[in-house]
Motif scaffolding. Structure first.
Motif, PDB file in Angstrom:
ATOM      1  N   THR A  43       0.822  -1.215   0.000  1.00  0.00           N
ATOM      2  CA  THR A  43       0.000   0.000   0.000  1.00  0.00           C
ATOM      3  C   THR A  43       0.855   1.263   0.000  1.00  0.00           C
ATOM      4  N   ASN A  44       2.166   1.122   0.251  1.00  0.00           N
ATOM      5  CA  ASN A  44       3.061   2.275   0.327  1.00  0.00           C
ATOM      6  C   ASN A  44       4.103   2.291  -0.790  1.00  0.00           C
ATOM      7  N   LEU A  45       3.896   1.494  -1.835  1.00  0.00           N
ATOM      8  CA  LEU A  45       4.871   1.452  -2.923  1.00  0.00           C
ATOM      9  C   LEU A  45       5.056   2.833  -3.548  1.00  0.00           C
ATOM     10  N   ILE A  46       6.279   3.097  -3.976  1.00  0.00           N
ATOM     11  CA  ILE A  46       6.647   4.407  -4.504  1.00  0.00           C
ATOM     12  C   ILE A  46       6.570   4.376  -6.031  1.00  0.00           C
ATOM     13  N   ASP A  47       5.862   5.312  -6.607  1.00  0.00           N
ATOM     14  CA  ASP A  47       5.655   5.347  -8.057  1.00  0.00           C
ATOM     15  C   ASP A  47       6.975   5.443  -8.819  1.00  0.00           C
ATOM     16  N   GLY A  48       7.020   4.774  -9.970  1.00  0.00           N
ATOM     17  CA  GLY A  48       8.156   4.905 -10.868  1.00  0.00           C
ATOM     18  C   GLY A  48       9.270   3.907 -10.651  1.00  0.00           C
ATOM     19  N   HIS A  49       9.092   2.971  -9.703  1.00  0.00           N
ATOM     20  CA  HIS A  49      10.145   1.996  -9.423  1.00  0.00           C
ATOM     21  C   HIS A  49       9.555   0.590  -9.402  1.00  0.00           C
ATOM     22  N   PRO A  50      10.305  -0.393  -9.926  1.00  0.00           N
ATOM     23  CA  PRO A  50       9.781  -1.764  -9.969  1.00  0.00           C
ATOM     24  C   PRO A  50       9.645  -2.363  -8.577  1.00  0.00           C
ATOM     25  N   SER A  51       8.777  -3.357  -8.474  1.00  0.00           N
ATOM     26  CA  SER A  51       8.554  -4.018  -7.187  1.00  0.00           C
ATOM     27  C   SER A  51       8.120  -5.453  -7.425  1.00  0.00           C
ATOM     28  N   GLN A  52       8.153  -6.236  -6.367  1.00  0.00           N
ATOM     29  CA  GLN A  52       7.721  -7.630  -6.447  1.00  0.00           C
ATOM     30  C   GLN A  52       7.093  -8.036  -5.123  1.00  0.00           C
ATOM     31  N   HIS A  53       6.001  -8.776  -5.208  1.00  0.00           N
ATOM     32  CA  HIS A  53       5.335  -9.283  -4.008  1.00  0.00           C
ATOM     33  C   HIS A  53       6.269 -10.232  -3.260  1.00  0.00           C
ATOM     34  N   LEU A  54       6.284 -10.128  -1.930  1.00  0.00           N
ATOM     35  CA  LEU A  54       7.078 -11.046  -1.119  1.00  0.00           C
ATOM     36  C   LEU A  54       6.191 -12.072  -0.423  1.00  0.00           C
ATOM     37  N   PHE A  55       5.298 -11.609   0.438  1.00  0.00           N
ATOM     38  CA  PHE A  55       4.416 -12.535   1.141  1.00  0.00           C
ATOM     39  C   PHE A  55       3.235 -11.771   1.727  1.00  0.00           C
ATOM     40  N   ALA A  56       2.217 -12.519   2.100  1.00  0.00           N
ATOM     41  CA  ALA A  56       1.052 -11.942   2.770  1.00  0.00           C
ATOM     42  C   ALA A  56       0.974 -12.520   4.178  1.00  0.00           C
TER      43      ALA A  56
END
Length: 201
Positions: A43-56
């Protein structure tokens, strides 16, 4: 992170890693490439940079095992009456995930202590009748090392999803691709064990 550290050490024992606490400049540090990775709620990801889910993960309540005011279960009314300990991990998080969810549901807790991290939050309930609400997997680990008891949260808080994010300019860096694969592999192992299968209460 302990499992990640072990795997990195076994594969490349001379690699040096620096783990930084969350601060108020995480956005700027990521934008400027001052950090290689950020582990952050999706919910706090920063726009413009790649990301990947880790765990829930899900949430549960943590209390001191010696508390006579808190039994094996807790009602919503009692939960709201008790003093709470929460963690503030820098301004990027602002209000904690669980606090935001509870406010949206119309509930207000009595927060008496704000800890700098989750380890401190768990330790600070010891010797008190206060309660903390935290990620279930983390709580299980703490309960193995501290005199704590875990209880089911009396209100359903949405699942918490953690993500890995890194500067776009570092996306193809070979060393960071290698480290990213280790982090995501370890996280996938965690994610394969559903939080619901962990014994709580």
């Amino acid at each position: 992170m302990h499992a990640v550290m072990k795997r990195v050490y076994r594969a490349a024992p001379r690699v040096c890693l620096e783990i930084l606490p969350f601060g108020d400049r995480v956005d700027d540090q990521l934008q400027r490439g001052e950090v290689d990775f950020v582990v952050i709620p999706d919910t706090n990801l920063i726009d413009g940079h790649p990301s990947q889910h880790l765990f829930a993960d899900e949430f549960c309540c943590v209390a001191w095992r010696g508390s006579r005011q808190i039994g094996r279960s807790i009602s919503l009314g009692r939960y709201l009456q008790l003093g709470h300990i929460t963690a503030q991990l820098g301004s990027i998080h602002g209000v904690s995930f669980d606090e935001r969810a509870l406010v949206q549901l119309g509930y207000k807790r009595r927060i008496e202590v704000i800890a700098p991290n989750f380890t401190a939050m768990a330790a600070m309930v010891i010797g008190t009748d206060r309660i903390a609400t935290m990620h279930r997997r983390l709580a299980v680990i703490f309960a193995r090392n501290f005199p704590l008891k875990l209880l089911r949260a009396p209100v359903r808080i949405p699942a918490f999803r953690e993500a890995l994010q890194w500067p776009a300019s570092f996306h193809l860096d070979p060393a960071l691709v290698w480290l990213r694969e280790i982090i995501t592999d370890v996280a996938a192992e965690v994610d394969r064990t559903p939080a619901k299968q962990m014994k709580v209460g």
